[in-house]
Design a protein around this motif. Structure first.
Motif, PDB file in Angstrom:
ATOM      1  N   ASP A 228      39.914  35.307  32.642  1.00 12.28           N
ATOM      2  CA  ASP A 228      40.264  35.152  33.918  1.00 12.28           C
ATOM      3  C   ASP A 228      39.908  34.120  34.125  1.00 12.28           C
ATOM      4  OD1 ASP A 228      38.115  36.862  34.995  1.00 12.28           O
ATOM      5  OD2 ASP A 228      38.900  38.054  36.201  1.00 12.28           O
TER       6      ASP A 228
ATOM      7  N   ARG B 237      35.547  36.917  37.391  1.00  7.17           N
ATOM      8  CA  ARG B 237      35.534  37.401  39.297  1.00  7.17           C
ATOM      9  C   ARG B 237      36.434  35.762  39.427  1.00  7.17           C
ATOM     10  NH1 ARG B 237      31.413  34.786  41.345  1.00  7.17           N
ATOM     11  NH2 ARG B 237      31.382  33.829  39.271  1.00  7.17           N
ATOM     12  N   LYS B 238      37.467  35.674  38.065  1.00 14.59           N
ATOM     13  CA  LYS B 238      38.494  34.795  39.239  1.00 14.59           C
ATOM     14  C   LYS B 238      38.332  33.095  39.073  1.00 14.59           C
ATOM     15  CE  LYS B 238      40.727  37.372  41.569  1.00 14.59           C
ATOM     16  NZ  LYS B 238      42.000  38.052  42.474  1.00 14.59           N
TER      17      LYS B 238
ATOM     18  N   SER C 282      37.079  44.446  35.517  1.00 18.10           N
ATOM     19  CA  SER C 282      38.088  44.218  36.136  1.00 18.10           C
ATOM     20  C   SER C 282      38.083  42.209  35.459  1.00 18.10           C
ATOM     21  CB  SER C 282      37.689  43.676  37.787  1.00 18.10           C
ATOM     22  OG  SER C 282      39.077  43.013  37.913  1.00 18.10           O
TER      23      SER C 282
ATOM     24  N   GLN D  33      46.408  38.861  36.414  1.00 16.90           N
ATOM     25  CA  GLN D  33      46.970  38.435  37.004  1.00 16.90           C
ATOM     26  C   GLN D  33      46.154  36.668  37.201  1.00 16.90           C
ATOM     27  OE1 GLN D  33      49.408  38.522  39.348  1.00 16.90           O
ATOM     28  NE2 GLN D  33      49.287  40.219  38.539  1.00 16.90           N
TER      29      GLN D  33
ATOM     30  N   ASP E 151      42.407  41.076  38.418  1.00  9.24           N
ATOM     31  CA  ASP E 151      42.560  42.198  38.728  1.00  9.24           C
ATOM     32  C   ASP E 151      43.136  43.490  38.786  1.00  9.24           C
ATOM     33  OD1 ASP E 151      41.671  40.729  41.872  1.00  9.24           O
ATOM     34  OD2 ASP E 151      44.198  39.902  41.833  1.00  9.24           O
TER      35      ASP E 151
ATOM     36  N   ASN F  36      49.992  48.469  38.312  1.00 11.58           N
ATOM     37  CA  ASN F  36      48.967  47.301  38.487  1.00 11.58           C
ATOM     38  C   ASN F  36      48.463  46.953  37.101  1.00 11.58           C
ATOM     39  OD1 ASN F  36      47.566  44.559  39.387  1.00 11.58           O
ATOM     40  ND2 ASN F  36      45.860  46.001  40.125  1.00 11.58           N
TER      41      ASN F  36
ATOM     42  N   ASP G 247      35.476  39.043  32.049  1.00 11.02           N
ATOM     43  CA  ASP G 247      35.630  39.171  33.533  1.00 11.02           C
ATOM     44  C   ASP G 247      34.424  38.101  33.917  1.00 11.02           C
ATOM     45  OD1 ASP G 247      35.606  39.167  36.389  1.00 11.02           O
ATOM     46  OD2 ASP G 247      34.177  41.772  35.907  1.00 11.02           O
TER      47      ASP G 247
END
Length: 241
Positions: free
Chosen positions: A123, A96-97, A163, A37, A166, A33, A94
């Motif tokens: 992200d 948090r998407k 992160s 993504q 992910d 991983n 980061d």
């Protein structure tokens, strides 16, 4: 924070290595991983993005903490990150998407580029994506977003584990970006992977030539037949690879 320092020799090797090849090499070591993504290039670049991670962590914005006036604060973490990311590093954010609000815009990212950063990854979203895409510095994001980050995000921590898409990113990890996306390489594996992946890319170039000439895949990719090993050895001598 890692004590690893990315050498120019290793940086040069990664300029020519695809994220797909890196993913395979990491998978062989049990790391499944490491591909960020939901992140794509703002604009395609001729060369890979290569640099160690310098991180910025966003949390959900709270209205009493994030009025527009906070940008006047000379210690605002977003601004400090742009002014302290070391040359040759990649600023990794980061968000948090969540791309509904921007993590930066063209003025801040231009400042980052002028200071010599190797790239930027978020992200979340970017404002003024067209201007960011016109820079020579590679940039990766989820998508364009016009609203200011304060509407959803508060920049909080600089150069801490985060992160991003992910994937766990630690300060000093090596970030590699190509037209497919971004891989995160743990710093302690960076040098040995560069050597291994260079060999893998060489063999895949050989395989592609063979396939274009009509060769069957079975026994060739992966190489399980001695005849292909011999052909590859001859090809390497012929091409200097």
């Amino acid at each position: 924070m890692s004590d690893y320092i990315l050498s120019e020799e290793t940086r040069t090797k990664y300029k020519k290595i695809s994220t797909a090849t890196i993913a395979t090499a990491l998978y062989k070591r049990g790391l499944r991983n490491q591909f960020i993504q939901g992140v794509v290039p703002v604009a395609a670049k001729a060369d890979n993005m290569v640099g160690q991670a310098f991180t910025l962590r966003y949390i959900p914005a709270r209205e009493d903490r994030n009025p527009i006036t906070v940008f006047r604060d000379p210690h605002h973490p977003q601004r400090i990150a742009m002014e302290t990311c070391p040359a040759g590093h990649v600023l990794v954010m980061d968000a948090r998407k969540d791309a509904r609000a921007a993590t930066a815009g063209s003025i801040l990212i231009t400042r980052l580029a002028v200071r010599g950063a190797a790239g930027v990854v978020s992200d979340g979203g970017f404002r003024d994506a067209e201007g960011i895409g016109a820079l020579s510095m590679p940039a990766y994001y989820a998508k364009p977003s016009a609203p200011t980050n304060l509407t959803l995000h508060e920049a909080l921590d600089i150069n801490v584990p985060i992160s991003c898409g992910d994937v766990a990113v630690f300060p000093g990890d090596v970030m590699i970006g190509d037209r497919d996306g971004v891989m995160v390489i743990p710093a302690h594996l960076a040098d040995e992977l560069a050597d291994e992946c260079t060999g893998m890319e060489s063999y895949e170039d050989f395989v592609l030539e063979q396939v274009q000439c009509g060769a069957a895949i079975i026994g060739l990719y992966p190489c399980t037949k001695e005849e292909h090993q011999l052909k590859y050895a001859e090809w390497r001598i012929k091409t200097g690879r």
